[in-house]
Design an enzyme around this catalytic site. Structure first.
Site, PDB file in Angstrom:
ATOM      1  N   HIS A  10    -112.074  60.337 -35.868  1.00  0.00           N
ATOM      2  CA  HIS A  10    -111.873  59.236 -34.919  1.00  0.00           C
ATOM      3  C   HIS A  10    -112.189  59.681 -33.504  1.00  0.00           C
ATOM      4  CE1 HIS A  10    -107.807  61.159 -35.081  1.00  0.00           C
ATOM      5  NE2 HIS A  10    -107.801  60.933 -33.788  1.00  0.00           N
ATOM      6  N   HIS A  82    -109.806  61.917 -26.485  1.00  0.00           N
ATOM      7  CA  HIS A  82    -110.205  63.049 -27.344  1.00  0.00           C
ATOM      8  C   HIS A  82    -111.077  62.559 -28.484  1.00  0.00           C
ATOM      9  CE1 HIS A  82    -106.377  61.853 -29.453  1.00  0.00           C
ATOM     10  NE2 HIS A  82    -107.066  62.136 -30.554  1.00  0.00           N
ATOM     11  N   GLU A 133    -109.529  67.346 -31.164  1.00  0.00           N
ATOM     12  CA  GLU A 133    -108.488  67.398 -32.192  1.00  0.00           C
ATOM     13  C   GLU A 133    -109.146  67.826 -33.498  1.00  0.00           C
ATOM     14  OE1 GLU A 133    -106.710  63.570 -33.083  1.00  0.00           O
ATOM     15  OE2 GLU A 133    -105.060  64.476 -34.198  1.00  0.00           O
TER      16      GLU A 133
HETATM   17 CO    CO Z   1    -106.318  61.633 -32.507  1.00  0.00          CO
END
Ligand code: CO
Length: 138
Positions: A10, A82, A133
């Site tokens: 994502h 992020h 991440e």
């Molecule tokens: Co995230």
């Protein structure tokens, strides 16, 4: 390290008001948006906007010590926060990255992310200004 890196899971956008953002994505874009999920351990409330090839995570601060509060102070309209890459073995990825000189945020131990999988964050200064991440997806 080969084959350790998987898909883009994502891209996360910090927003000042999650309800407004959800409405904009749902009504404006006609997007499928998940139910809000509070993640107190991460200091955020999140929803996921579903696309065929990936997801967009919309993040709103949760609690007084939210890690995205300072980001929104600098970017009051919101912004890209992020990007999340899938890895097959998060501890191996962490150890490899550390050996290569990258900084892992927090105590270095994975936390449970929004999908119930282990996650870690990498210092944006080591990744050209973008917070990364890592999510372990088997
Ligand atoms: Co995230």
């Amino acid at each position: 390290m080969s084959n350790m890196l998987g898909r883009v899971n994502h891209i996360a956008l910090a927003v000042p008001d999650l309800a407004v953002a959800v409405e904009r994505y749902r009504t404006g874009l006609g997007a499928t948006v998940s139910v809000p999920q509070a993640l107190p351990e991460h200091g955020v409330t999140v929803v996921f906007v579903q696309f065929d090839n990936t997801k967009i995570e919309l993040l709103e601060p949760l609690g007084k010590t939210s890690p995205i509060a300072s980001f929104l102070a600098k970017n009051p309209d919101g912004g890209m926060h992020h990007i999340c890459y899938e890895v097959t073995d998060i501890l191996a990825a962490r150890d490899h990255l550390r050996a290569a000189g990258a900084r892992v945020l927090g105590d270095g131990n994975p936390k449970t992310g929004a999908h119930g999988n282990p996650v870690l964050f990498l210092h944006p200064k080591d990744f050209f200004g973008t917070l990364i991440e890592l999510e372990e997806v088997k």
